[in-house]
Design a protein around this motif. Structure first.
Motif, PDB file in Angstrom:
ATOM      1  N   ARG A  93       2.228   8.038  10.470  1.00  0.00           N
ATOM      2  CA  ARG A  93       0.780   6.930  10.140  1.00  0.00           C
ATOM      3  C   ARG A  93       1.552   5.415   9.717  1.00  0.00           C
ATOM      4  NH1 ARG A  93      -1.228   6.703  15.789  1.00  0.00           N
ATOM      5  NH2 ARG A  93      -0.656   8.935  16.161  1.00  0.00           N
ATOM      6  N   ALA A  94       1.611   6.300   7.809  1.00  0.00           N
ATOM      7  CA  ALA A  94       1.010   5.603   7.091  1.00  0.00           C
ATOM      8  C   ALA A  94       2.476   5.920   6.407  1.00  0.00           C
ATOM      9  CB  ALA A  94       0.396   6.432   5.937  1.00  0.00           C
ATOM     10  N   ARG A  95       3.860   6.190   7.131  1.00  0.00           N
ATOM     11  CA  ARG A  95       5.026   5.322   6.382  1.00  0.00           C
ATOM     12  C   ARG A  95       5.013   3.777   6.074  1.00  0.00           C
ATOM     13  NH1 ARG A  95       8.813   8.474   9.722  1.00  0.00           N
ATOM     14  NH2 ARG A  95       7.846  10.170   8.236  1.00  0.00           N
ATOM     15  N   GLY A  96       5.618   3.479   4.860  1.00  0.00           N
ATOM     16  CA  GLY A  96       5.305   1.982   4.521  1.00  0.00           C
ATOM     17  C   GLY A  96       4.274   0.753   4.546  1.00  0.00           C
ATOM     18  N   HIS A  97       2.909   2.048   4.937  1.00  0.00           N
ATOM     19  CA  HIS A  97       2.034   1.177   4.711  1.00  0.00           C
ATOM     20  C   HIS A  97       2.093   0.598   2.912  1.00  0.00           C
ATOM     21  CE1 HIS A  97      -2.107   0.265   3.645  1.00  0.00           C
ATOM     22  NE2 HIS A  97      -2.510   0.163   4.626  1.00  0.00           N
ATOM     23  N   PRO A  98       1.479  -0.870   2.493  1.00  0.00           N
ATOM     24  CA  PRO A  98       1.697  -0.730   0.961  1.00  0.00           C
ATOM     25  C   PRO A  98       0.640  -0.104   0.461  1.00  0.00           C
ATOM     26  CG  PRO A  98       0.372  -2.698   2.149  1.00  0.00           C
ATOM     27  CD  PRO A  98       1.291  -1.463   3.250  1.00  0.00           C
ATOM     28  N   ARG A  99      -0.146   0.158   0.824  1.00  0.00           N
ATOM     29  CA  ARG A  99      -1.372   1.385   0.137  1.00  0.00           C
ATOM     30  C   ARG A  99      -1.253   2.761   0.731  1.00  0.00           C
ATOM     31  NH1 ARG A  99      -1.306  -2.226  -2.539  1.00  0.00           N
ATOM     32  NH2 ARG A  99      -2.308  -3.546  -2.927  1.00  0.00           N
ATOM     33  N   GLU A 100      -0.173   3.245   0.668  1.00  0.00           N
ATOM     34  CA  GLU A 100       0.050   4.456   1.508  1.00  0.00           C
ATOM     35  C   GLU A 100       0.195   6.087   0.249  1.00  0.00           C
ATOM     36  OE1 GLU A 100       3.829   7.685   3.037  1.00  0.00           O
ATOM     37  OE2 GLU A 100       4.073   5.706   2.460  1.00  0.00           O
ATOM     38  N   ALA A 101       0.301   5.634  -0.919  1.00  0.00           N
ATOM     39  CA  ALA A 101       0.407   6.660  -1.809  1.00  0.00           C
ATOM     40  C   ALA A 101      -1.499   6.277  -2.561  1.00  0.00           C
ATOM     41  CB  ALA A 101       1.035   6.386  -3.244  1.00  0.00           C
ATOM     42  N   GLU A 102      -2.083   5.453  -1.918  1.00  0.00           N
ATOM     43  CA  GLU A 102      -4.229   5.456  -2.368  1.00  0.00           C
ATOM     44  C   GLU A 102      -4.717   5.904  -0.939  1.00  0.00           C
ATOM     45  OE1 GLU A 102      -1.789   2.578  -2.603  1.00  0.00           O
ATOM     46  OE2 GLU A 102      -2.533   1.470  -4.022  1.00  0.00           O
ATOM     47  N   LEU A 103      -4.026   6.572  -0.366  1.00  0.00           N
ATOM     48  CA  LEU A 103      -4.757   7.422   1.162  1.00  0.00           C
ATOM     49  C   LEU A 103      -4.731   8.569   0.483  1.00  0.00           C
ATOM     50  CD1 LEU A 103      -5.615   8.210   3.972  1.00  0.00           C
ATOM     51  CD2 LEU A 103      -2.794   7.754   4.705  1.00  0.00           C
ATOM     52  N   TYR A 104      -3.161   9.517   0.670  1.00  0.00           N
ATOM     53  CA  TYR A 104      -2.994  10.614  -0.097  1.00  0.00           C
ATOM     54  C   TYR A 104      -4.131  11.164  -1.381  1.00  0.00           C
ATOM     55  CZ  TYR A 104       0.753   9.892   2.203  1.00  0.00           C
ATOM     56  OH  TYR A 104       1.808   9.130   3.374  1.00  0.00           O
ATOM     57  N   ALA A 105      -3.435   9.863  -2.826  1.00  0.00           N
ATOM     58  CA  ALA A 105      -5.238   9.664  -3.572  1.00  0.00           C
ATOM     59  C   ALA A 105      -5.954  10.555  -3.388  1.00  0.00           C
ATOM     60  CB  ALA A 105      -4.590   9.273  -4.544  1.00  0.00           C
ATOM     61  N   LEU A 106      -6.902   9.472  -2.294  1.00  0.00           N
ATOM     62  CA  LEU A 106      -8.279   9.017  -1.554  1.00  0.00           C
ATOM     63  C   LEU A 106      -8.440  10.725  -1.251  1.00  0.00           C
ATOM     64  CD1 LEU A 106      -8.672   5.725  -0.569  1.00  0.00           C
ATOM     65  CD2 LEU A 106      -9.748   6.778  -2.209  1.00  0.00           C
ATOM     66  N   LEU A 107      -7.792  10.828  -0.217  1.00  0.00           N
ATOM     67  CA  LEU A 107      -7.527  12.822   0.615  1.00  0.00           C
ATOM     68  C   LEU A 107      -7.835  13.212  -0.673  1.00  0.00           C
ATOM     69  CD1 LEU A 107      -5.350  12.340   3.027  1.00  0.00           C
ATOM     70  CD2 LEU A 107      -7.594  12.561   3.462  1.00  0.00           C
ATOM     71  N   LEU A 108      -6.769  13.634  -1.946  1.00  0.00           N
ATOM     72  CA  LEU A 108      -7.501  14.883  -3.023  1.00  0.00           C
ATOM     73  C   LEU A 108      -8.778  14.836  -3.472  1.00  0.00           C
ATOM     74  CD1 LEU A 108      -3.978  15.365  -2.142  1.00  0.00           C
ATOM     75  CD2 LEU A 108      -4.126  15.877  -4.963  1.00  0.00           C
ATOM     76  N   LEU A 109      -9.091  13.403  -3.833  1.00  0.00           N
ATOM     77  CA  LEU A 109     -10.122  13.399  -4.356  1.00  0.00           C
ATOM     78  C   LEU A 109     -11.795  13.838  -3.751  1.00  0.00           C
ATOM     79  CD1 LEU A 109     -10.143   9.414  -6.190  1.00  0.00           C
ATOM     80  CD2 LEU A 109      -9.711  11.903  -7.538  1.00  0.00           C
ATOM     81  N   ALA A 110     -11.573  13.231  -2.131  1.00  0.00           N
ATOM     82  CA  ALA A 110     -12.768  13.631  -1.756  1.00  0.00           C
ATOM     83  C   ALA A 110     -12.897  14.830  -1.258  1.00  0.00           C
ATOM     84  CB  ALA A 110     -12.099  13.267  -0.210  1.00  0.00           C
ATOM     85  N   ALA A 111     -11.651  15.860  -1.847  1.00  0.00           N
ATOM     86  CA  ALA A 111     -11.328  17.207  -0.931  1.00  0.00           C
ATOM     87  C   ALA A 111     -11.338  18.007  -2.633  1.00  0.00           C
ATOM     88  CB  ALA A 111     -10.042  17.790  -0.860  1.00  0.00           C
ATOM     89  N   LEU A 112     -11.732  17.373  -3.333  1.00  0.00           N
ATOM     90  CA  LEU A 112     -12.148  17.885  -4.690  1.00  0.00           C
ATOM     91  C   LEU A 112     -13.472  17.631  -4.857  1.00  0.00           C
ATOM     92  CD1 LEU A 112     -11.800  18.826  -7.564  1.00  0.00           C
ATOM     93  CD2 LEU A 112     -11.632  16.121  -8.420  1.00  0.00           C
TER      94      LEU A 112
END
Length: 456
Positions: A93-112
């Motif tokens: 669902r995030a493919r092609g989103h202008p902030r796609e990489a930010e989504l994954y980074a936020l997930l990892l930070l919240a997991a941390l």
């Protein structure tokens, strides 16, 4: 106590994955930002492997404030693997989103942040972990930047800010009483003031666990946020918060009294009862799962309420957290695979995708606690902990609420086998759902794996 940074290798891998994924996305074209997803997923898997390797070492303390014990190791593994599954769910669902990489980074930070909640052995680390687990979640809830997502993010933020203030007040009060923020120096202070501080601290941690009375954000965020984010916020922060409560109860409040156990017991019963009753008439599957997660938090709070009174408390909670994470992610993966949000829309799924229908049935019956699923074994441990801890009324409450919950889970299972037309499900999400259902059954059948935990 040690000051070896390699003791925090799983956390460093998560942080490194978030930073590397973010930089990769910043210097990649929009259509190539998907590389950040695989970088983040690889970092999470590596963190899980590092956590498993660390689990064979003796227990200890890193930097005087970071516990290195079975509770931390279990949460590390559960959080890392659950977040990796969410990254895969979010990829399509995030493919092609202008902030796609930010989504994954936020997930990892919240997991941390969730891992830090579980490992914290100092009030200042606990507060920092609370913020790290919360702030990225607010951005994730509103990531789609649509009406429902914006509303979800606003409610999530306001509840987090509102309940974070009394948590900080509790930390301040405890520091004023004891002159230290380390858990080991807090027990035994003035009972009245410490009891007030305990209640204030509960406000923030119960918010992350999604428990009563800090549960109001859960259904709105689960319904308004992207489905992968909903799966994340109802699973990963909950694991860290519940273990943080276990640690606070065992090291600070439970041993000294302060009415900690009766208070947590009442919160547990209120949480499981409200969650189950509110789920009865939900037709939106996202809200149904939201109230289900509230009820599950209530079950998980039972061993927290008897920590220090039963040797089964810690093993019961750790196993239940892992079993719940697998089963809950499986149910959300089915929603992501089909894209359907109402109960009636699932008509015909058994005909279109029998494997996915079976996976959903296993996950829903698993959330009830039906054998041979993992949650069934977890609930048996929870019941044993409540009985062994001298609180049989909590065991009765768990059994009654389990029977009650069967009704609304069956409301979702029934349409699967009715006539209807449903589109072909997303193969990646369907694969995660089927894998989660299979793992739930394997964990349930092999519940003897809990025995090593119980000896720790």
């Amino acid at each position: 106590m040690t000051e070896n940074p390699w003791d925090l290798l799983p956390e460093l891998l998560m942080l490194g994955g978030a930073v590397t994924g973010l930089l990769t996305g910043a210097f990649s074209a929009r259509e190539r930002q998907g590389r950040a997803a695989w970088i983040c997923a690889a970092a999470l898997v590596a963190a899980a492997v590092a956590a498993m390797a660390a689990a064979v070492r003796p227990d200890g303390m890193a930097f005087g404030a970071w516990a290195l014990d079975p509770a931390t190791h279990v949460v590390r593994v559960v959080v890392a693997l659950a977040t990796a599954a969410v990254v895969v769910l979010a990829r399509r669902r995030a493919r092609g989103h202008p902030r796609e990489a930010e989504l994954y980074a936020l997930l990892l930070l919240a997991a941390l942040g969730a891992v830090a909640l579980a490992a914290a052995d100092d009030l200042l680390v606990l507060v920092s972990a609370y913020l790290l687990a919360s702030v990225p979640g607010y951005a994730l809830a509103g990531f789609a930047r649509d009406g429902p997502g914006t509303e979800a993010a606003l409610k999530y933020y306001l509840m987090g800010a509102f309940l974070g203030v009394p948590m900080l007040a509790g930390v301040t009060l405890l520091y004023g009483l004891a002159g230290t923020t380390a858990y080991g120096g807090l027990a035994g202070e003035r009972p009245g003031a410490a009891a007030v501080a305990a209640v204030l601290l509960l406000a923030g941690v119960l918010f992350k666990a999604g428990a009563v009375p800090a549960h109001f954000w859960v259904p709105d965020v689960t319904q308004g946020a992207p489905i992968a984010v909903a799966a994340f916020v109802t699973t990963v922060p909950k694991a860290g918060a519940l273990v943080a409560l276990l640690r606070l109860g065992g090291e600070v409040f439970g041993a000294a009294g302060y009415g900690w156990r009766p208070l947590l017991g009442l919160v547990a019963v209120a949480t499981m009862t409200l969650g189950n009753l509110a789920a009865f008439h939900q037709d939106d599957v996202r809200r149904l799962l939201a109230y289900s997660t509230i009820a599950q938090a209530g079950y998980a709070l039972v061993p927290v309420a008897v920590t220090g009174a039963s040797a089964l408390a810690a093993p019961a909670l750790l196993y239940y957290v892992a079993a719940y994470a697998v089963t809950n992610l499986g149910a959300f993966a089915v929603v992501a695979a089909t894209g359907r949000t109402t109960l009636a829309a699932y008509a015909g799924l058994a005909r279109r995708s029998p494997a996915l229908a079976v996976a959903l049935t296993v996950c829903l019956l698993g959330l009830v606690g039906t054998p041979p699923t993992a949650v069934f074994a977890g609930k048996l441990l929870v019941l044993g902990a409540a009985w062994d801890g001298g609180h049989p009324w909590l065991a009765v409450a768990v059994v009654v609420n389990t029977v009650i919950s069967l009704f609304y889970y069956l409301r979702w299972i029934r349409p699967l086998f009715a006539a209807g037309d449903i589109t072909r499900p997303d193969p990646w999400a369907a694969g995660i759902a089927c894998a989660a259902a299979a793992l739930s059954v394997l964990l349930g059948v092999g519940a003897g794996a809990v025995t090593p935990l119980m000896s720790l």
